[in-house]
Design a protein around this motif. Structure first.
Motif, PDB file in Angstrom:
ATOM      1  N   ARG A 248     -24.770  84.462  35.603  1.00  0.00           N
ATOM      2  CA  ARG A 248     -23.816  83.671  36.104  1.00  0.00           C
ATOM      3  C   ARG A 248     -23.364  82.412  35.524  1.00  0.00           C
ATOM      4  O   ARG A 248     -23.003  81.487  35.817  1.00  0.00           O
ATOM      5  CB  ARG A 248     -24.269  83.146  37.501  1.00  0.00           C
ATOM      6  N   VAL A 249     -23.028  82.703  33.944  1.00  0.00           N
ATOM      7  CA  VAL A 249     -22.624  81.786  33.119  1.00  0.00           C
ATOM      8  C   VAL A 249     -21.036  81.227  33.401  1.00  0.00           C
ATOM      9  O   VAL A 249     -20.768  80.141  33.232  1.00  0.00           O
ATOM     10  CB  VAL A 249     -22.283  82.228  31.699  1.00  0.00           C
ATOM     11  N   GLU A 250     -20.301  81.948  34.241  1.00  0.00           N
ATOM     12  CA  GLU A 250     -19.051  81.516  34.580  1.00  0.00           C
ATOM     13  C   GLU A 250     -18.838  80.902  36.098  1.00  0.00           C
ATOM     14  O   GLU A 250     -17.942  80.705  36.436  1.00  0.00           O
ATOM     15  CB  GLU A 250     -18.211  82.652  34.783  1.00  0.00           C
TER      16      GLU A 250
END
Length: 250
Positions: A248-250
């Motif tokens: 979930r880097v975004e």
């Protein structure tokens, strides 16, 4: 786009293209997924194997081409587009082979959401669509009804006449499923073609039933940010527990 077993579990990511993907639809045989994506800066139709792999682009028009349905034999994809209209608000239905080729217009002057009969000889459809709007209990000029068109007889008849919204027709056997706000909140209904009777199938009273999609065993939809599945055989309504294992880097 992610997929998950109907019983729930860890979802598996299928696409990683540099753009948005939406409106995914399984083919009736379960082997393909058609969807709309803007990989090249414009919403066009793509198809890919349901097992994963590289998506194949099917349309190239500079306007919006939005996925609607599949043909019963899983050979053709149905989409809506304003490519031949004087206004973007007037869309027509087109069918295109999943292997590519030129789109062929369905002989209806205006149509957006639709579903073929099992034998492919008829189509249930909405002349308008508002699924990207946030209007509640709308009863104005863009209210939706369900119409029935017979390709062989070239005949047309109106199936529902609710003053509000009757949308997302989904044909299964002798029944046409749809969502309606006739009980103030959008819920799932069914129109029995043999008896012309209509029946309410869900009773949500807080959030609307949205984005329904039909399969061989039931109908899946979203309500309040959660995914539900209603089975045909025993009227069960289940909420699969879905896990997204991403960083979930975004």
């Amino acid at each position: 786009i992610y997929v998950v077993p109907e019983t729930g579990g860890t979802a598996r990511r299928l696409t990683s293209g540099p753009g948005n993907e939406w409106l995914p639809r399984f083919s009736p045989d379960g082997k393909w997924i058609a969807f709309t994506a803007d990989y090249d800066g414009n919403p066009d139709v793509y198809v890919m194997s349901s097992a994963g792999g590289e998506p194949k682009r099917l349309t190239w028009h500079p306007g919006q081409d939005l996925i609607v349905d599949w043909s019963a034999d899983s050979r053709e994809v149905l989409f809506r587009s304003s490519r031949e209209s004087v206004s973007r608000s007037y869309k027509r239905l087109y069918r295109i082979n999943r292997e590519g080729g030129n789109p062929v217009a369905i002989p209806l002057p205006r149509a957006e959401l639709a579903s073929f009969s099992p034998d492919g000889k008829q189509i249930a459809y909405n002349r308008r669509s508002r699924e990207f709007r946030t209007w509640k209990r709308y009863q104005g000029g863009k209210a939706q009804d369900i119409w029935l068109y017979d390709f062989e007889q070239e005949s047309l008849r109106q199936l529902t006449d609710w003053i509000g919204t009757d949308a997302f027709p989904m044909w299964a056997g002798d029944d046409i499923y749809f969502i309606s706000d006739r009980e103030h909140t959008m819920n799932l209904f069914v129109y029995h073609l043999k008896s012309a009777e209509q029946e309410q199938l869900t009773g949500f009273d807080e959030y609307d039933v949205k984005w329904p999609s039909i399969g061989s065993q039931g109908i899946v939809f979203e309500n309040g940010g959660r995914i539900y599945l209603r089975y045909f055989d025993n009227d069960r309504l289940v909420q699969p527990r879905i896990v997204i294992s991403e960083d979930r880097v975004e």
